[in-house]
Design an enzyme around this catalytic site. Sequence first.
Site, PDB file in Angstrom:
ATOM      1  N   LEU A  95       0.888  -1.172   0.000  1.00  9.99           N
ATOM      2  CA  LEU A  95       0.000   0.000   0.000  1.00  9.99           C
ATOM      3  C   LEU A  95       0.915   1.208   0.000  1.00  9.99           C
ATOM      4  O   LEU A  95       1.794   1.323   0.859  1.00  9.99           O
ATOM      5  CB  LEU A  95      -0.888   0.008   1.251  1.00  9.99           C
ATOM      6  CG  LEU A  95      -1.662   1.309   1.522  1.00  9.99           C
ATOM      7  CD1 LEU A  95      -2.728   1.559   0.452  1.00  9.99           C
ATOM      8  CD2 LEU A  95      -2.334   1.257   2.897  1.00  9.99           C
ATOM      9  N   GLY A 103      -0.977  12.129   3.683  1.00  5.63           N
ATOM     10  CA  GLY A 103      -1.529  12.936   4.768  1.00  5.63           C
ATOM     11  C   GLY A 103      -2.844  13.619   4.443  1.00  5.63           C
ATOM     12  O   GLY A 103      -3.262  14.533   5.125  1.00  5.63           O
ATOM     13  N   GLY A 105      -5.701  11.646   3.642  1.00  5.38           N
ATOM     14  CA  GLY A 105      -6.784  10.675   3.778  1.00  5.38           C
ATOM     15  C   GLY A 105      -6.818   9.602   2.710  1.00  5.38           C
ATOM     16  O   GLY A 105      -7.641   8.682   2.786  1.00  5.38           O
ATOM     17  N   GLY A 107      -4.532   7.220   1.968  1.00  4.16           N
ATOM     18  CA  GLY A 107      -4.089   5.904   2.459  1.00  4.16           C
ATOM     19  C   GLY A 107      -5.220   5.196   3.192  1.00  4.16           C
ATOM     20  O   GLY A 107      -5.482   4.008   2.960  1.00  4.16           O
ATOM     21  N   ASP A 131       2.089  -7.293   6.111  1.00  4.93           N
ATOM     22  CA  ASP A 131       3.440  -7.216   6.680  1.00  4.93           C
ATOM     23  C   ASP A 131       3.889  -5.772   6.534  1.00  4.93           C
ATOM     24  O   ASP A 131       4.204  -5.335   5.418  1.00  4.93           O
ATOM     25  CB  ASP A 131       4.402  -8.157   5.950  1.00  4.93           C
ATOM     26  CG  ASP A 131       4.148  -9.603   6.319  1.00  4.93           C
ATOM     27  OD1 ASP A 131       4.340  -9.946   7.498  1.00  4.93           O
ATOM     28  OD2 ASP A 131       3.737 -10.378   5.435  1.00  4.93           O
ATOM     29  N   TYR A 141      -1.197   0.908  10.497  1.00  8.12           N
ATOM     30  CA  TYR A 141      -2.164  -0.208  10.556  1.00  8.12           C
ATOM     31  C   TYR A 141      -2.783  -0.335  11.952  1.00  8.12           C
ATOM     32  O   TYR A 141      -3.963  -0.616  12.078  1.00  8.12           O
ATOM     33  CB  TYR A 141      -1.489  -1.510  10.112  1.00  8.12           C
ATOM     34  CG  TYR A 141      -1.147  -1.480   8.635  1.00  8.12           C
ATOM     35  CD1 TYR A 141      -2.163  -1.412   7.681  1.00  8.12           C
ATOM     36  CD2 TYR A 141       0.162  -1.460   8.182  1.00  8.12           C
ATOM     37  CE1 TYR A 141      -1.871  -1.341   6.328  1.00  8.12           C
ATOM     38  CE2 TYR A 141       0.462  -1.395   6.830  1.00  8.12           C
ATOM     39  CZ  TYR A 141      -0.561  -1.328   5.912  1.00  8.12           C
ATOM     40  OH  TYR A 141      -0.282  -1.254   4.570  1.00  8.12           O
TER      41      TYR A 141
END
Length: 167
Positions: A95, A103, A105, A107, A131, A141
């Site tokens: 990703l 920064g 939004g 992601g 991972d 995450y």
Amino acid sequence: MSQASFKTVQLDTAQHDRSKFDCSSAPLNRYLREQVGQDMRRSFARCFVAVAADGCIAGYYTLASASVLLADLPDDVSKKLPLYPEVPTARLGRLAIDRAYQGQGLGGALLADALERAIRSEVASYAMVVDAKDETATEFYRHHSFIEFPGSPRRLFLPLAKVGKPA
Ligand SMILES: CC(C)(COP(=O)(O)OP(=O)(O)OC[C@H]1O[C@@H](n2cnc3c(N)ncnc32)[C@H](O)[C@@H]1OP(=O)(O)O)[C@@H](O)C(=O)NCCC(=O)NCCS
């Protein structure tokens, strides 16, 4: 998310310009430019891109099916699951967001898109697994309710049944 609007579609290696994508991570840039096409052709991954209004790739992620060992999950999770040795999962392989769009939004939006695809898929997955490449990514995450595997702090999972529910 910011005011900018994006279209999220499956990567078309003949149409989308991957040459300018820069998320500050050389391996993630290189993967998009050089390797993802081969992984898609061999059905080792599907890649989805957020395309900005000017046609640039603002972010991407990859998805593939995977499995984890039941014994690797935390006890409080595994004790509620069927006693099969392996647990079906969807793997978020990569990703990454271009520096120009970090920064804002995107992601979080692409992660939500990946989770929705895994939930909608006709192939059953108990959880999404990732991972994380470093501590910053791990924090990202965790912020989105992913849980670490015991003894493998950079390996995280999120049960799909928990998506959209309070943490
Ligand atoms: C990590 C990355 C994917 C985050 O994407 P982004 O677009 O910058 O993040 P967003 O703006 O969507 O942030 C969404 C939420 O996550 C939070 N967040 C973002 N980065 C975070 C971090 N490192 N730690 C904790 N929280 C984080 C934001 O505060 C925001 O929270 P909110 O929804 O509660 O307001 C992006 O910075 C990136 O591509 N980095 C380089 C490559 C990389 O590290 N990839 C990780 C894959 S292993």
